[in-house]
Design a protein around this motif. Structure first.
Motif, mmCIF file in Angstrom:
data_model
loop_
_atom_site.group_PDB
_atom_site.id
_atom_site.type_symbol
_atom_site.label_atom_id
_atom_site.label_comp_id
_atom_site.label_asym_id
_atom_site.label_seq_id
_atom_site.Cartn_x
_atom_site.Cartn_y
_atom_site.Cartn_z
ATOM 1 N N ALA A 259 3.628 -2.105 -5.808
ATOM 2 C CA ALA A 259 3.138 -3.357 -5.233
ATOM 3 C C ALA A 259 1.780 -3.725 -5.794
ATOM 4 C CB ALA A 259 3.070 -3.232 -3.710
ATOM 5 N N PHE A 260 0.880 -2.739 -5.942
ATOM 6 C CA PHE A 260 -0.451 -3.021 -6.471
ATOM 7 C C PHE A 260 -0.380 -3.595 -7.887
ATOM 8 C CE2 PHE A 260 -2.385 -0.077 -3.250
ATOM 9 C CZ PHE A 260 -3.331 -0.976 -2.772
ATOM 10 N N GLY A 261 0.702 -3.321 -8.572
ATOM 11 C CA GLY A 261 0.856 -3.838 -9.921
ATOM 12 C C GLY A 261 1.351 -5.270 -9.984
ATOM 13 N N PRO B 7 0.229 -8.401 -4.353
ATOM 14 C CA PRO B 7 0.857 -7.196 -3.805
ATOM 15 C C PRO B 7 1.200 -7.306 -2.326
ATOM 16 C CG PRO B 7 -1.471 -6.811 -4.279
ATOM 17 C CD PRO B 7 -1.116 -8.114 -4.897
ATOM 18 N N ALA B 8 0.410 -8.061 -1.558
ATOM 19 C CA ALA B 8 0.692 -8.174 -0.125
ATOM 20 C C ALA B 8 2.045 -8.828 0.118
ATOM 21 C CB ALA B 8 -0.411 -8.963 0.572
ATOM 22 N N LYS B 9 2.422 -9.775 -0.745
ATOM 23 C CA LYS B 9 3.713 -10.448 -0.583
ATOM 24 C C LYS B 9 4.879 -9.497 -0.783
ATOM 25 C CE LYS B 9 2.617 -15.292 -1.521
ATOM 26 N NZ LYS B 9 2.920 -16.475 -2.370
ATOM 27 N N VAL B 10 4.665 -8.483 -1.598
ATOM 28 C CA VAL B 10 5.717 -7.492 -1.811
ATOM 29 C C VAL B 10 6.031 -6.784 -0.496
ATOM 30 C CG1 VAL B 10 6.357 -5.392 -3.045
ATOM 31 C CG2 VAL B 10 5.033 -7.166 -4.212
ATOM 32 N N ILE C 267 -3.574 9.259 0.086
ATOM 33 C CA ILE C 267 -2.257 9.195 0.718
ATOM 34 C C ILE C 267 -2.079 7.884 1.476
ATOM 35 C CG2 ILE C 267 -0.798 10.255 2.504
ATOM 36 C CD1 ILE C 267 -1.897 12.958 1.657
ATOM 37 N N GLY C 268 -3.161 7.387 2.069
ATOM 38 C CA GLY C 268 -3.041 6.186 2.897
ATOM 39 C C GLY C 268 -3.372 4.882 2.213
ATOM 40 N N ALA C 269 -3.636 4.891 0.926
ATOM 41 C CA ALA C 269 -4.067 3.666 0.237
ATOM 42 C C ALA C 269 -3.044 2.543 0.356
ATOM 43 C CB ALA C 269 -4.342 3.963 -1.231
ATOM 44 N N TYR C 270 -1.754 2.898 0.336
ATOM 45 C CA TYR C 270 -0.721 1.855 0.393
ATOM 46 C C TYR C 270 -0.821 1.039 1.679
ATOM 47 C CZ TYR C 270 1.878 4.225 4.031
ATOM 48 O OH TYR C 270 2.249 4.770 5.228
ATOM 49 N N SER C 271 -1.374 1.649 2.755
ATOM 50 C CA SER C 271 -1.423 0.956 4.046
ATOM 51 C C SER C 271 -2.335 -0.266 4.004
ATOM 52 C CB SER C 271 -1.881 1.910 5.157
ATOM 53 O OG SER C 271 -3.238 2.291 4.982
#
Length: 528
Positions: free
Chosen positions: A382-384, A388-391, A30-34
């Motif tokens: 974003a990971f794609g 991704p951090a810039k997204v 659940i928190g991976a996007y963070s």
């Protein structure tokens, strides 16, 4: 009651191991996007101070910092473990959150909750926490709250033993955890009231625990040992006197009440305002704990919940600004009540299979519409991407005082003008410029905050001027549009406040020339 929600005594240990493994999996999912979340202003400040520490600049003595010492220590640890990046503190924060969810499972087991709790509490924790925005993750309020989970876990382990050295050391350990929490956030100190839970539980109902005065003394001893160690380290590095002086300065901030201070009821709801149905589930959990006490006189779960909610609320309330992340100390106990709610409803079902199906469907139904689910989806997108951090940086909304995209863009401008050996000074609030430009703050004051507050008495002005004159920085950055009156009680931005310091204005005018300017920043270089 359904088998899945029966007491610990009837629940096989293998099933509790499944709940533990589930907690270790579900929170990172659940928190991976963070991991992609960028710095907020707070994270940027503390990452910069930690970066300075790693470059030999002692916090408080060489770098001004108003926060307790362990805040810097955690950011320093993240950079040691995961490198010099915005992601480093997010990685460590995700680890902390996962271990906290595991701790909640253990607390449920020790409180004789059912297995439904063991699977529900980690989900409730993750849904509430990751429904917060990027500014609220990797905050000292959250880490302090996570340490309270460790403290309560050790208390519960100790209370299960009638006496002996093991109980003594567990209580000392709980004090150590609370001492570490205090070293992150002073306002968390009220969580120490949890040590009295057996005493209160015994007065109002039945409990398998006993309160012993030696428990209180051992807990206090553990906390004092941590504080003594922190003080000893600061003395060894010459940081204690500067630390105490800074603490005396920020006393002027105590008692400030913003115009938009939220009401008391709102403060209890604030932590879940982005997901009101989660708060409704938490409320059901509190009712269920009260009904359980009324029906069985089992009181420890209810007492722990009430004391914990109170301590968490006090931690946020006394800070006075009403920021949502200030109430993160309520997050673990809300997750506890979330788990009790799911357990109680599942227990109404007659067949174990129906109970298990309900728990699974309820958790999915609560997750899918949550803000955390929305951000998970965004994170997958974003990971794609190539970067991704810039997204996430591009999607971070700007405000009147903070524009992350502008800060990152200007950091590139600063780096383009830098040569080996160049030094940098920022008169502004975007401290992360130092971190992004790979240059520690060498002039003690990494942000203009102490010079901006309306109670400033002039004590640091000459010190700053002496440092600048002794070794004039190669680059001087002046920030605009960074006024934060809810923090400084001052409506002016840094560039506007520069006029309040004629000697500093003269230093800039006589020694520097403008080389680059953007909407919120101006870069000056030294006249050589």
């Amino acid at each position: 009651m359904a088998k899945m929600t029966s007491s610990e005594d009837a629940a096989p240990q293998r099933s509790w191991w499944m709940a533990r493994v589930f907690a270790l999996i579900i929170v990172p999912l659940i928190g991976a996007y963070s991991l992609l979340e960028p710095f907020g202003r707070d994270q940027g400040i503390h990452a910069t101070i930690a970066y300075a520490l790693d470059n030999g600049l002692v916090t408080y003595r060489d770098v001004f910092n108003i926060k307790p010492p362990l805040t810097t220590a955690v950011h320093w640890l993240s950079q040691v473990l995961f490198g010099h990046s915005m992601m480093a503190i997010r990685e460590l924060d995700l680890i902390f959150a996962t271990l906290t969810a595991l701790g909640l499972v253990e607390i449920g087991r020790l409180l004789r909750r059912g297995l439904a709790f063991g699977f529900a509490a980690p989900v409730g924790f993750a849904l509430i926490y990751y429904s917060y925005g990027f500014w609220a993750h990797a905050q000292t309020d959250g880490w302090a709250a996570f340490l309270v989970v460790a403290a309560l876990w050790m208390m519960l382990l100790g209370w299960r033993r009638s006496k002996g050295r093991v109980r003594l050391w567990l209580m000392i350990g709980s004090g150590v955890a609370l001492g570490l929490a205090f070293g992150l956030k002073y306002t968390i100190g009220g969580a120490g009231v949890l040590i009295f839970a057996p005493l209160i539980a015994g007065l109002i109902g039945q409990t398998h625990t006993r309160f012993l005065l030696r428990d209180l003394l051992a807990c206090v001893l553990g906390g004092l040992a941590v504080l003594a160690l922190i003080i000893a380290v600061m003395v060894a590095f010459g940081a204690l006197d500067p630390f105490l002086e800074i603490q005396s300065f920020i006393v002027g901030y105590v008692g400030y009440v913003p115009k938009n201070k939220p009401g008391l009821l709102y403060e209890f709801l604030l932590i879940g305002m982005s997901s009101p149905y989660l708060i409704a589930t938490v409320a059901v959990g509190l009712i269920a704990a009260a009904l359980e006490w009324a029906a069985t006189r089992r009181s420890l779960s209810l007492v722990v919940a009430l004391l914990w909610v109170l301590a968490g609320w006090v931690s946020g309330h006394v800070q006075g600004k009403g920021a949502s992340y200030h109430f993160l100390p309520m997050l673990p106990v809300y997750a506890l009540l979330f788990g009790i709610a799911i357990e109680a409803i599942a227990g109404l079902l007659r067949k174990p299979a129906h109970s298990r199906a309900f728990v699974m469907l309820a958790l999915i139904a609560l997750y899918l519409p949550s803000h955390a689910a929305k951000l998970d989806k965004y994170g997958l997108i974003a990971f794609g991407q190539p970067d991704p951090a810039k997204v996430f940086i591009a999607a971070t909304p700007s405000s009147s005082d903070f524009d992350l995209a502008a800060i990152v863009a200007f950091a590139d401008v600063v780096k383009a003008h830098r040569k080996p050996g160049d030094t940098l000074f920022l008169w502004g609030y975007s401290t992360m410029l130092y971190f992004l430009a790979d240059e520690p703050p060498r002039y003690r004051y990494p942000y203009s905050w102490p010079f901006m507050v309306n109670y400033y008495d002039g004590r640091y002005t000459q010190d700053l001027l002496n440092r600048l004159r002794a070794n004039p920085p190669t680059q001087f950055v002046l920030q605009s549009r960074d006024a934060t009156p809810w923090v400084t009680q001052n409506p002016k931005s840094s560039d506007e406040m520069l006029a309040e310091y004629p000697a500093l204005t003269e230093f800039l005018a006589q020694n520097y020339h403008l080389v680059a300017k953007q909407a919120r920043f101006a870069l000056y270089e030294r006249n050589d």
